[in-house]
Design a protein around this motif. Sequence first.
Motif, PDB file in Angstrom:
ATOM      1  N   PHE A 105       0.843  -1.197   0.000  1.00  0.00           N
ATOM      2  CA  PHE A 105       0.000   0.000   0.000  1.00  0.00           C
ATOM      3  C   PHE A 105       0.872   1.238   0.000  1.00  0.00           C
ATOM      4  CE2 PHE A 105       0.582  -1.131   4.492  1.00  0.00           C
ATOM      5  CZ  PHE A 105       1.051   0.067   5.035  1.00  0.00           C
ATOM      6  N   VAL A 106       0.251   2.349  -0.352  1.00  0.00           N
ATOM      7  CA  VAL A 106       0.873   3.665  -0.273  1.00  0.00           C
ATOM      8  C   VAL A 106       0.039   4.509   0.674  1.00  0.00           C
ATOM      9  CG1 VAL A 106       1.546   5.746  -1.532  1.00  0.00           C
ATOM     10  CG2 VAL A 106       1.745   3.494  -2.629  1.00  0.00           C
ATOM     11  N   ASN A 107       0.673   5.065   1.681  1.00  0.00           N
ATOM     12  CA  ASN A 107      -0.008   5.914   2.660  1.00  0.00           C
ATOM     13  C   ASN A 107       0.465   7.352   2.448  1.00  0.00           C
ATOM     14  OD1 ASN A 107      -1.462   6.871   4.807  1.00  0.00           O
ATOM     15  ND2 ASN A 107      -0.097   6.067   6.380  1.00  0.00           N
ATOM     16  N   ILE A 108      -0.427   8.213   2.015  1.00  0.00           N
ATOM     17  CA  ILE A 108      -0.072   9.589   1.662  1.00  0.00           C
ATOM     18  C   ILE A 108      -0.373  10.497   2.854  1.00  0.00           C
ATOM     19  CG2 ILE A 108      -0.421  11.452  -0.003  1.00  0.00           C
ATOM     20  CD1 ILE A 108      -1.662   9.288  -1.855  1.00  0.00           C
ATOM     21  N   PRO A 109       0.624  11.127   3.432  1.00  0.00           N
ATOM     22  CA  PRO A 109       0.361  12.035   4.557  1.00  0.00           C
ATOM     23  C   PRO A 109      -0.596  13.152   4.149  1.00  0.00           C
ATOM     24  CG  PRO A 109       2.722  11.617   4.323  1.00  0.00           C
ATOM     25  CD  PRO A 109       2.062  11.053   3.103  1.00  0.00           C
ATOM     26  N   ILE A 110      -1.503  13.470   5.038  1.00  0.00           N
ATOM     27  CA  ILE A 110      -2.505  14.487   4.740  1.00  0.00           C
ATOM     28  C   ILE A 110      -1.900  15.875   4.891  1.00  0.00           C
ATOM     29  CG2 ILE A 110      -4.710  15.484   5.470  1.00  0.00           C
ATOM     30  CD1 ILE A 110      -5.539  12.695   6.373  1.00  0.00           C
ATOM     31  N   LYS A 111      -2.144  16.708   3.903  1.00  0.00           N
ATOM     32  CA  LYS A 111      -1.830  18.127   4.007  1.00  0.00           C
ATOM     33  C   LYS A 111      -3.100  18.857   4.434  1.00  0.00           C
ATOM     34  CE  LYS A 111       1.733  18.000   0.402  1.00  0.00           C
ATOM     35  NZ  LYS A 111       2.140  18.498  -0.933  1.00  0.00           N
ATOM     36  N   TYR A 112      -2.981  19.658   5.463  1.00  0.00           N
ATOM     37  CA  TYR A 112      -4.150  20.334   6.015  1.00  0.00           C
ATOM     38  C   TYR A 112      -4.284  21.751   5.444  1.00  0.00           C
ATOM     39  CZ  TYR A 112      -3.948  16.453   9.318  1.00  0.00           C
ATOM     40  OH  TYR A 112      -3.921  15.200   9.880  1.00  0.00           O
ATOM     41  N   ARG A 113      -5.487  22.288   5.608  1.00  0.00           N
ATOM     42  CA  ARG A 113      -5.812  23.661   5.184  1.00  0.00           C
ATOM     43  C   ARG A 113      -5.408  23.902   3.721  1.00  0.00           C
ATOM     44  NH1 ARG A 113      -3.891  23.965  10.437  1.00  0.00           N
ATOM     45  NH2 ARG A 113      -5.434  24.703  11.966  1.00  0.00           N
ATOM     46  N   LYS A 114      -5.705  22.942   2.891  1.00  0.00           N
ATOM     47  CA  LYS A 114      -5.350  23.052   1.473  1.00  0.00           C
ATOM     48  C   LYS A 114      -6.060  24.224   0.815  1.00  0.00           C
ATOM     49  CE  LYS A 114      -6.441  18.598   1.060  1.00  0.00           C
ATOM     50  NZ  LYS A 114      -6.353  18.158   2.453  1.00  0.00           N
ATOM     51  N   PHE A 115      -7.204  24.595   1.365  1.00  0.00           N
ATOM     52  CA  PHE A 115      -7.977  25.697   0.791  1.00  0.00           C
ATOM     53  C   PHE A 115      -7.218  27.025   0.868  1.00  0.00           C
ATOM     54  CE2 PHE A 115      -9.286  25.023   5.199  1.00  0.00           C
ATOM     55  CZ  PHE A 115      -9.108  26.284   5.762  1.00  0.00           C
ATOM     56  N   GLU A 116      -6.249  27.136   1.764  1.00  0.00           N
ATOM     57  CA  GLU A 116      -5.505  28.390   1.887  1.00  0.00           C
ATOM     58  C   GLU A 116      -4.646  28.671   0.662  1.00  0.00           C
ATOM     59  OE1 GLU A 116      -3.350  28.083   5.535  1.00  0.00           O
ATOM     60  OE2 GLU A 116      -5.103  28.517   6.800  1.00  0.00           O
ATOM     61  N   GLN A 117      -4.349  27.626  -0.125  1.00  0.00           N
ATOM     62  CA  GLN A 117      -3.551  27.815  -1.336  1.00  0.00           C
ATOM     63  C   GLN A 117      -4.394  28.114  -2.572  1.00  0.00           C
ATOM     64  OE1 GLN A 117      -2.199  25.445   1.098  1.00  0.00           O
ATOM     65  NE2 GLN A 117      -1.056  27.335   1.419  1.00  0.00           N
ATOM     66  N   GLY A 118      -5.645  27.717  -2.562  1.00  0.00           N
ATOM     67  CA  GLY A 118      -6.421  27.943  -3.778  1.00  0.00           C
ATOM     68  C   GLY A 118      -7.916  28.038  -3.563  1.00  0.00           C
ATOM     69  N   GLY A 119      -8.344  28.154  -2.318  1.00  0.00           N
ATOM     70  CA  GLY A 119      -9.770  28.221  -2.050  1.00  0.00           C
ATOM     71  C   GLY A 119     -10.430  26.858  -2.179  1.00  0.00           C
ATOM     72  N   PHE A 120     -11.738  26.881  -2.210  1.00  0.00           N
ATOM     73  CA  PHE A 120     -12.533  25.661  -2.357  1.00  0.00           C
ATOM     74  C   PHE A 120     -13.002  25.534  -3.805  1.00  0.00           C
ATOM     75  CE2 PHE A 120     -12.741  26.862   2.073  1.00  0.00           C
ATOM     76  CZ  PHE A 120     -12.618  25.661   2.748  1.00  0.00           C
TER      77      PHE A 120
END
Length: 718
Positions: free
Chosen positions: A530-545
């Motif tokens: 498997f591949v476990n991808i670490p979650i990046k938080y507050r992604k909306f701060e880079q490009g909104g929703f």
Amino acid sequence: MTIQQRQITSTDPATVVLKSVCRSCHGGCGVLMHVRDGVLVKVQGDPESPLNHGRLCPIGTVTTDLVYHPDRLKYPMRRLGERGSGRWQRISWDDALDEISEKLLAIREQSGPEAIALGTGTGRHHIRWVSRFGHALGTPNWCEPGFAQCFHPRVNTTILTLGDLPVCDYTGDVPPKCIMFWGHNPLNSGPDGETRFSVREALAHDPDIIVIDPRETELAKRAKLWLRVRPGADDALALAMLNVIIGERLYDEPFVRQWTYGFEQLAERVVTYTPEWAEPITWVPADQIRTAARLFAQARPGMLEWGCALEHTPKCIQTIRATSMLPVLTGNIDVPGGWVFGMHGLGRFPSLIENLTPEASAKRLGADRFKLLGGEGADLPAAHIPTLVEAMRDGKPYRVRAFLVFGNNTLTTFANASTAYEALMKLDFMLCADLFMTPTAELADIVLPAASWPEINQIAGLPTIAANVVLANQKAVRTHECKSDEEIFVELARRMRLPVCTESVEEVLDAQLAAGGLGITFDELKQRGFVNIPIKYRKFEQGGFRTPTGKIELYSTRFEQLGYSPLPYYVEAPETPVSAPDVAVDFPLVLTTGGRISHFFNSEHRQIEKLRRAHRDPVAEIHPDTAAAFGISNGDWMWIETRRGRIKQKAKLTTGIDPRVVSAQHAWWFPEKGAPNYGVWDSNVNLLTNNGPPYDPAMGTYQLRALLCRVARVTPPQ
């Protein structure tokens, strides 16, 4: 990104150990498959899997019983005699595929591709392949019971209003301070990669627990606050909680100001939805509503763990809208320990929907009315099942002549099963691929033996949609003449000389992995596990929703464009004591359905003795006072009846349910009762449910719970 290397050895040099993922439900627990001389001898939890850390549920522990069950379908068969006669003839795969191809091509030529429909079951590994083959064939009419009733209303609604589907952050480093379980009992089920083990790990950090459920579940007993809501009144409760959070200024003001659209309109909408207004509707005291709203708003980070109970009435979309706003207003979006958006490590599945012409898409049953199910508001458009059933049975708006069923026991999973039976009996051709013979498969013209999950190659991106963990499901063994559903689609497409859908299964999997950007092939993923991808938080701060306004839309511009209310609202379900008091005279109790059983996955696994030993019979919960009024004792068989039918289940007396409510289990049939019906008409709760209008205006959802019923003791005792 963590790429798990396969470094597994066995104490037995003749045994090969393979990493894979359990698909006996759609939870996705990592497993180690022990194979000796081509035989699967043991399946155990993978301790390195981030989704279950080595543990398995009862269903996963009996995988070898499933794979080598003597009643497995072993080879293709053709029906002899009348539909439902129970008489079958063994045929070769070549004969089966030739006959299926000839029938489908003839129907397509005579009546158009839309006269062919396809169906599948909830969360199966091949679910997207069903629509893929349908689109290759040219038909827009494929269906799955969950698309209007389970999960996909949440998917489509949140994509339109939040830009993506949020999931609970169970694999991060920050535990939640509060978890609100709404219409969901994940200790008995682990859907879509949010496994029951992840939930237990979160509970070990001792968060505040809020449970909203008509039944006193194990979680309700552990909860700081249990709101015993009236079935079907969830929208009123959510609106009242919004009223409290906004009225008492408990919301995350900086987040709401910068990242939401339409807050003022929402505040105006909910101003009259006070806890006092909600109390007689929901049966929840106003002070409890206030306490729950305050607790969820103030104990941050918080998760909303919601379930399909919210999606079982004809008002599901606005119920989901109102409920989803609670984490939004409290700022629990894409933060550690809250609701997070996925890393999408798996590329979008190539559904081949582009193969449909605009004219073909316009013929999708229900698409003209239910745009979030079958039209432009749907992530993956599907047909409306009640409309499909009507087309099969009555030829309206046109006749559907063929139905191809892959991994679905239609008679136990379609609402108002009597009408589904009538529809299936009218077909010119029916194909069923499954692991076992079922009452639905008994109605088919051709039955194909499907491979179980240890016999297939697939990939799983979990949680579903989010795909933070990508796992290989690799073929370990082969039994009899079984083929994977995916292989069947490819072979049919090639035999029918379709222009698309002819690539091998592994080619499609490689393309998905490439689109996800992981930089590995399926063969490499099998080796690595498997591949476990670490979650990046507050992604909306880079490009909104990913919404038209770039913000979370409390006031939905997309809903407005589609012709639906841009703000949530309350409406009573069509068959309740409030909306149908005349019906309640003869049917005075409220029926809720669908409570999950930890030993089964929907209608599956009733053949496996180790599981049936733990749960032999269907059980309906009823309050002791109500049972006494009808002369029912604990363990008695009890009739449960609605205007559509009558079934029997065993009474379980409990004070953990309102005296006005009965809770019946779903998807029951009895393989031991034999062909051709297998007891499907005895205890099947979908004989009681309603597939008629009114439907949810956006999703076409019908009423599976909050129905009116009556009960009686079965006499003589059985």
